[in-house]
Design a protein around this motif. Sequence first.
Motif, PDB file in Angstrom:
ATOM      1  N   ILE A  84      43.267  54.657  41.122  1.00 22.68           N
ATOM      2  CA  ILE A  84      42.643  53.534  40.424  1.00 22.68           C
ATOM      3  C   ILE A  84      43.514  52.282  40.546  1.00 22.68           C
ATOM      4  CG2 ILE A  84      42.038  52.667  38.121  1.00 22.68           C
ATOM      5  CD1 ILE A  84      40.868  55.348  37.496  1.00 22.68           C
ATOM      6  N   VAL A  85      44.843  52.471  40.514  1.00 26.43           N
ATOM      7  CA  VAL A  85      45.737  51.328  40.687  1.00 26.43           C
ATOM      8  C   VAL A  85      45.549  50.728  42.077  1.00 26.43           C
ATOM      9  CG1 VAL A  85      48.151  50.607  40.759  1.00 26.43           C
ATOM     10  CG2 VAL A  85      47.399  52.243  39.041  1.00 26.43           C
ATOM     11  N   LEU A  86      45.373  51.567  43.076  1.00 25.98           N
ATOM     12  CA  LEU A  86      45.135  51.057  44.427  1.00 25.98           C
ATOM     13  C   LEU A  86      43.813  50.302  44.497  1.00 25.98           C
ATOM     14  CD1 LEU A  86      46.269  54.192  46.495  1.00 25.98           C
ATOM     15  CD2 LEU A  86      47.608  52.170  45.872  1.00 25.98           C
ATOM     16  N   VAL A  87      42.823  50.788  43.768  1.00 31.15           N
ATOM     17  CA  VAL A  87      41.539  50.083  43.726  1.00 31.15           C
ATOM     18  C   VAL A  87      41.712  48.707  43.083  1.00 31.15           C
ATOM     19  CG1 VAL A  87      39.215  50.117  42.743  1.00 31.15           C
ATOM     20  CG2 VAL A  87      40.172  52.189  43.739  1.00 31.15           C
ATOM     21  N   VAL A  88      42.482  48.645  42.005  1.00 28.80           N
ATOM     22  CA  VAL A  88      42.725  47.370  41.333  1.00 28.80           C
ATOM     23  C   VAL A  88      43.419  46.395  42.281  1.00 28.80           C
ATOM     24  CG1 VAL A  88      44.012  46.249  39.469  1.00 28.80           C
ATOM     25  CG2 VAL A  88      42.728  48.337  39.015  1.00 28.80           C
ATOM     26  N   GLN A  89      44.414  46.869  43.017  1.00 27.48           N
ATOM     27  CA  GLN A  89      45.105  46.017  43.973  1.00 27.48           C
ATOM     28  C   GLN A  89      44.136  45.474  45.019  1.00 27.48           C
ATOM     29  OE1 GLN A  89      48.225  48.457  45.573  1.00 27.48           O
ATOM     30  NE2 GLN A  89      49.509  48.299  43.773  1.00 27.48           N
ATOM     31  N   SER A  90      43.277  46.340  45.534  1.00 24.59           N
ATOM     32  CA  SER A  90      42.323  45.907  46.553  1.00 24.59           C
ATOM     33  C   SER A  90      41.326  44.907  45.985  1.00 24.59           C
ATOM     34  CB  SER A  90      41.582  47.129  47.121  1.00 24.59           C
ATOM     35  OG  SER A  90      42.494  48.080  47.641  1.00 24.59           O
ATOM     36  N   LEU A  91      40.890  45.127  44.751  1.00 26.04           N
ATOM     37  CA  LEU A  91      39.923  44.211  44.144  1.00 26.04           C
ATOM     38  C   LEU A  91      40.531  42.840  43.886  1.00 26.04           C
ATOM     39  CD1 LEU A  91      38.129  46.590  41.610  1.00 26.04           C
ATOM     40  CD2 LEU A  91      37.164  45.575  43.685  1.00 26.04           C
ATOM     41  N   ILE A  92      41.810  42.801  43.547  1.00 27.06           N
ATOM     42  CA  ILE A  92      42.463  41.508  43.335  1.00 27.06           C
ATOM     43  C   ILE A  92      42.382  40.674  44.604  1.00 27.06           C
ATOM     44  CG2 ILE A  92      44.696  40.393  42.952  1.00 27.06           C
ATOM     45  CD1 ILE A  92      45.393  42.673  41.044  1.00 27.06           C
ATOM     46  N   VAL A  93      42.708  41.301  45.726  1.00 24.50           N
ATOM     47  CA  VAL A  93      42.654  40.574  46.997  1.00 24.50           C
ATOM     48  C   VAL A  93      41.219  40.211  47.344  1.00 24.50           C
ATOM     49  CG1 VAL A  93      43.202  40.691  49.453  1.00 24.50           C
ATOM     50  CG2 VAL A  93      44.744  41.705  47.781  1.00 24.50           C
ATOM     51  N   LEU A  94      40.287  41.114  47.087  1.00 22.62           N
ATOM     52  CA  LEU A  94      38.882  40.843  47.392  1.00 22.62           C
ATOM     53  C   LEU A  94      38.385  39.629  46.618  1.00 22.62           C
ATOM     54  CD1 LEU A  94      36.098  41.578  48.575  1.00 22.62           C
ATOM     55  CD2 LEU A  94      35.780  43.103  46.606  1.00 22.62           C
ATOM     56  N   PHE A  95      38.689  39.559  45.326  1.00 19.39           N
ATOM     57  CA  PHE A  95      38.210  38.447  44.505  1.00 19.39           C
ATOM     58  C   PHE A  95      38.915  37.139  44.875  1.00 19.39           C
ATOM     59  CE2 PHE A  95      37.303  41.883  41.189  1.00 19.39           C
ATOM     60  CZ  PHE A  95      36.010  42.031  41.656  1.00 19.39           C
ATOM     61  N   ILE A  96      40.193  37.227  45.244  1.00 15.53           N
ATOM     62  CA  ILE A  96      40.893  36.016  45.664  1.00 15.53           C
ATOM     63  C   ILE A  96      40.331  35.501  46.982  1.00 15.53           C
ATOM     64  CG2 ILE A  96      43.119  35.197  46.557  1.00 15.53           C
ATOM     65  CD1 ILE A  96      44.466  36.705  44.364  1.00 15.53           C
ATOM     66  N   ALA A  97      39.924  36.424  47.851  1.00 14.01           N
ATOM     67  CA  ALA A  97      39.365  36.020  49.140  1.00 14.01           C
ATOM     68  C   ALA A  97      37.947  35.479  49.011  1.00 14.01           C
ATOM     69  CB  ALA A  97      39.381  37.197  50.110  1.00 14.01           C
ATOM     70  N   ALA A  98      37.336  35.630  47.854  1.00 12.56           N
ATOM     71  CA  ALA A  98      35.961  35.142  47.647  1.00 12.56           C
ATOM     72  C   ALA A  98      35.904  34.272  46.397  1.00 12.56           C
ATOM     73  CB  ALA A  98      35.002  36.324  47.537  1.00 12.56           C
ATOM     74  N   PRO A  99      36.508  33.068  46.432  1.00 16.33           N
ATOM     75  CA  PRO A  99      36.491  32.187  45.251  1.00 16.33           C
ATOM     76  C   PRO A  99      35.093  31.850  44.745  1.00 16.33           C
ATOM     77  CG  PRO A  99      38.057  31.392  46.883  1.00 16.33           C
ATOM     78  CD  PRO A  99      37.263  32.480  47.544  1.00 16.33           C
ATOM     79  N   PRO A 100      34.083  31.653  45.630  1.00 18.76           N
ATOM     80  CA  PRO A 100      32.740  31.370  45.094  1.00 18.76           C
ATOM     81  C   PRO A 100      32.216  32.486  44.188  1.00 18.76           C
ATOM     82  CG  PRO A 100      32.838  30.785  47.412  1.00 18.76           C
ATOM     83  CD  PRO A 100      34.103  31.512  47.106  1.00 18.76           C
ATOM     84  N   LEU A 101      32.563  33.735  44.509  1.00 18.88           N
ATOM     85  CA  LEU A 101      32.149  34.849  43.661  1.00 18.88           C
ATOM     86  C   LEU A 101      32.777  34.742  42.280  1.00 18.88           C
ATOM     87  CD1 LEU A 101      30.799  37.603  43.188  1.00 18.88           C
ATOM     88  CD2 LEU A 101      32.805  38.665  44.248  1.00 18.88           C
ATOM     89  N   LEU A 102      34.076  34.424  42.237  1.00 20.74           N
ATOM     90  CA  LEU A 102      34.751  34.268  40.950  1.00 20.74           C
ATOM     91  C   LEU A 102      34.144  33.125  40.147  1.00 20.74           C
ATOM     92  CD1 LEU A 102      38.571  34.729  41.605  1.00 20.74           C
ATOM     93  CD2 LEU A 102      37.093  36.133  40.189  1.00 20.74           C
ATOM     94  N   ARG A 103      33.878  32.000  40.817  1.00 25.86           N
ATOM     95  CA  ARG A 103      33.312  30.863  40.101  1.00 25.86           C
ATOM     96  C   ARG A 103      31.919  31.178  39.580  1.00 25.86           C
ATOM     97  NH1 ARG A 103      36.954  27.706  43.269  1.00 25.86           N
ATOM     98  NH2 ARG A 103      35.857  27.938  45.233  1.00 25.86           N
ATOM     99  N   ALA A 104      31.179  31.995  40.308  1.00 26.21           N
ATOM    100  CA  ALA A 104      29.849  32.380  39.841  1.00 26.21           C
ATOM    101  C   ALA A 104      29.940  33.321  38.642  1.00 26.21           C
ATOM    102  CB  ALA A 104      29.063  33.032  40.974  1.00 26.21           C
ATOM    103  N   VAL A 105      30.903  34.239  38.661  1.00 28.83           N
ATOM    104  CA  VAL A 105      31.048  35.208  37.562  1.00 28.83           C
ATOM    105  C   VAL A 105      31.495  34.516  36.284  1.00 28.83           C
ATOM    106  CG1 VAL A 105      32.361  37.214  36.754  1.00 28.83           C
ATOM    107  CG2 VAL A 105      31.476  37.164  39.091  1.00 28.83           C
TER     108      VAL A 105
END
Length: 434
Positions: free
Chosen positions: A388-409
Amino acid sequence: MSESTPTHEVEHSARPEDTPRAVGPLFGDEPPTGGTVFLRELMRGSAVTTILAIVLALLVGGVLIALTNEDVQTAARYFFWRPGDTFAAIWNSVAGGYEALFRGAVFNPKGNDFAAQIRPLTNSLGFAAPLIAAGLGVALAFRAGLFNIGARGQMLIGAMFAGLFAFNLDLPMWIHLPLTLLAGIVGGALWGGLVGLLKAKTGAHEVILTIMLNYVAFYLLLWMLRTPGLLQAEGSNQPQTRPTPESAQFPNLLGAQFPNLDWGFVVVIAATVFVWWLIERSSLGLRLRALGENPHAARAAGMSVDRLYIYAMLFAGGLAGLAAMNQIQGTVTSGFGATIDAGIGFDAITVALLGRSRAWGTFAAGILFGALKAGSFSMQAQGIPVDIVLVVQSLIVLFIAAPPLLRAVFFLPKTDAEKAAAARAKAAKKAVAA
């Protein structure tokens, strides 16, 4: 209206969108104040984006913790009879998991004394040291326009150089320790420089080169570890070296009570300062940044692009070699095998991306990932899968790589570039419809 004025011109000039509008508080279009502009730019900034990416990744991680918890699964079977039990189980599982993460990574209030309470923080810093060093190498290459995914191979060759040229020496610590450190850095630099040389002379892509050289480094080191007289420990048939000589090991930084934090972390801080100065303040760094922005423009400006490729990969490989030295001179001193990189070479890519290829950003990202690694052991002790920690690490990078997704959320304001892109798309749609 005169009779000579065409009707369609009158209609065109009367359209509301073409009529100038007054701007001011009486017309509902007051220009934004300085505070509003500052707040808007702050919410668009990379720091807020990074923090929100971490928060969102932890939220998703909490959902995964709840879904994999046995108490939650049991309570969910009678959810419609007693829903409170399910919600209580979800809260206990998520809060308990993240409390264990904090207790294992930052501060343990259950410790017997102050040293035991802050030992998790020193463990996090110790785990972060090789991640920061390797991440700095990847980030430096990124700034020069190179995608260096060969930190693993560079770490392995750095460890090999240290084992070949430094382990068998009988020297005092003040000579043996820096000599071993230098051997590892030189080994990693030469392996990284080979990538830069091949790219400069043949035009081969650095991604292909680094992938292939990772395999070459792994099997070369494995062969040496299995060959008596090279790196294999005397009197053993295992593919492992002899222990790191005591005179080549980093001393503990804060004493024997904190065994995972040694002087290698101080060396990493010095490396971070050096990379920051090199990229942001030196003339070579200016040329490397120009190369990363546009190699054709850099060549047209009279810069030696081929030489800059070699320089960038030399520095990147040397920093990966420093990461290997943090392993064999600090963390793994009982002898190393072909897996001494421990996945750090690939995690460094994530650290560099999270740090946005900046020296101090990479430093902070390395500490974050070191904390997640240190805290994962406490989470695992509570029955939470370490994956689960590895999943969290991967999701952090995924969300940083997709700023429009973060701004929409999080309903953040769009950037000027996103607004311009939306306007262009809307205009193109209108043109097609017309």
